[in-house]
Design a protein around this motif. Structure first.
Motif, short mmCIF file in Angstrom:
data_model
loop_
_atom_site.label_atom_id
_atom_site.label_comp_id
_atom_site.label_asym_id
_atom_site.label_seq_id
_atom_site.Cartn_x
_atom_site.Cartn_y
_atom_site.Cartn_z
N PHE A 143 -3.96 2.81 6.81
CA PHE A 143 -4.57 1.67 6.14
C PHE A 143 -3.68 0.43 6.11
N VAL A 197 -4.83 2.15 -1.96
CA VAL A 197 -5.85 1.76 -1.00
C VAL A 197 -7.05 1.28 -1.81
N ILE A 225 0.87 -1.17 0.00
CA ILE A 225 0.00 0.00 0.00
C ILE A 225 0.91 1.22 0.00
N ARG A 246 -9.39 -2.44 1.99
CA ARG A 246 -9.29 -1.65 3.20
C ARG A 246 -10.53 -0.80 3.50
#
Length: 294
Positions: free
Chosen positions: A17, A216, A3, A255
């Motif tokens: 996240f 994300v 990420i 997420r």
């Protein structure tokens, strides 16, 4: 799993996240919404639903004034009139997202306090990126092939996961070229959007491959037709299937979870966080020595 820019600032709050799962509640100010069939069309009902969702643990409330499904165009002024009062009421309490493909609606919503623009047409109108770039808002770029509110019969993909990833990469590049910072872009593979059940199941099964995008990832799979067709369940009886699909996607990199059934989805995501070791249990009593008893 990768990420890029995992720590994001959304609606005045910082979210990491790399170790957080976030529920985005759905509030539709439409008389013909996919799931609730107009239950939150009235302004008071929409605001109350948003407040209830926040109280149930949703960290984002997604407000829409027009369904994704094919249908007649709604004048932009009418869409603004549906969305903006809800944004104004909810934004002091919770991060608010607006589900729109019109740049003019997005601008009005951001000025009213919206923190996210959720474009389910994947920046079909590139001016949407300009609106986001001129603000502090985050944009959700979803994969879909058809022009807004039109049908895409018998969608074909050479490789659904590769094709979706290529689309999202290209639209993210468009947003970046228009000045949207990478840390304000979220990607949504678009479960069921211009996809058959078999295609959506394959996209879900291979969801982990999408983490190669480095973004994300948001999933909007709550109560959708691929769940109904997989299980032979009508729209009001798809919660178990929705939670199973959400848990699978969480385990493979999702997420943000756009959901109708907020309390149940919050519990599911918090349980996953606890299993991962990202969240402490609310309490511990089982097979634990009581405090003070040495």
């Amino acid at each position: 799993m990768r990420i890029d820019h995992p720590v994001r600032r959304i609606g005045g709050r910082e979210i990491d996240f790399s170790r957080r799962l976030v529920v985005m509640a759905i509030v539709n100010r439409t008389p013909d919404s996919f799931y609730d069939r107009g239950a939150t069309f009235a302004l008071d009902a929409a605001i109350a639903a948003g407040m209830d969702a926040a109280a149930a643990g949703a960290e984002i409330v997604d407000v829409g004034g027009v369904p994704f499904a094919p249908g007649p165009a709604l004048p932009v002024a009418d869409e603004i009139a549906r969305i903006v009062p809800v944004v104004e009421a909810l934004s002091p309490l919770v991060a608010v997202s607006v589900d729109t493909f019109h740049p003019e609606v997005a601008r009005a919503a951001i000025e009213a306090g919206a923190a996210i623009v959720n474009d389910t047409t994947g920046l079909h109108d590139p001016r949407m990126a300009d609106v986001v770039a001129d603000s502090d808002a985050t944009v959700v770029i979803a994969h879909s092939l058809a022009a807004p509110r039109t049908q895409h019969p018998l969608p074909h993909y050479d490789d659904v996961v590769r094709d979706v990833a290529d689309f999202l990469r290209a639209r993210r590049d468009l947003a970046l070229s228009r000045g949207v910072p990478p840390e304000r872009i979220v990607l949504d593979p678009g479960h069921d959007l211009n996809k058959s059940t078999a295609q959506t199941l394959e996209l879900t099964r291979r969801f982990g491959e999408l983490t190669e995008l480095g973004g994300v990832l948001l999933v909007a799979l709550s109560n959708k037709d691929f769940i109904g067709e997989s299980l032979d369940r009508e729209r009001g009886d798809r919660l178990a299937g929705s939670l199973a699909a959400a848990a699978w996607c969480a385990a493979h990199g999702a997420r943000i979870f756009r959901a109708h059934n907020v309390r149940e989805t919050v519990d599911a995501t918090r349980m996953i966080e606890a299993i991962e070791g990202w969240r402490d249990p609310a309490y511990q009593r089982h097979n634990v020595r009581p405090e003070g008893n040495d």
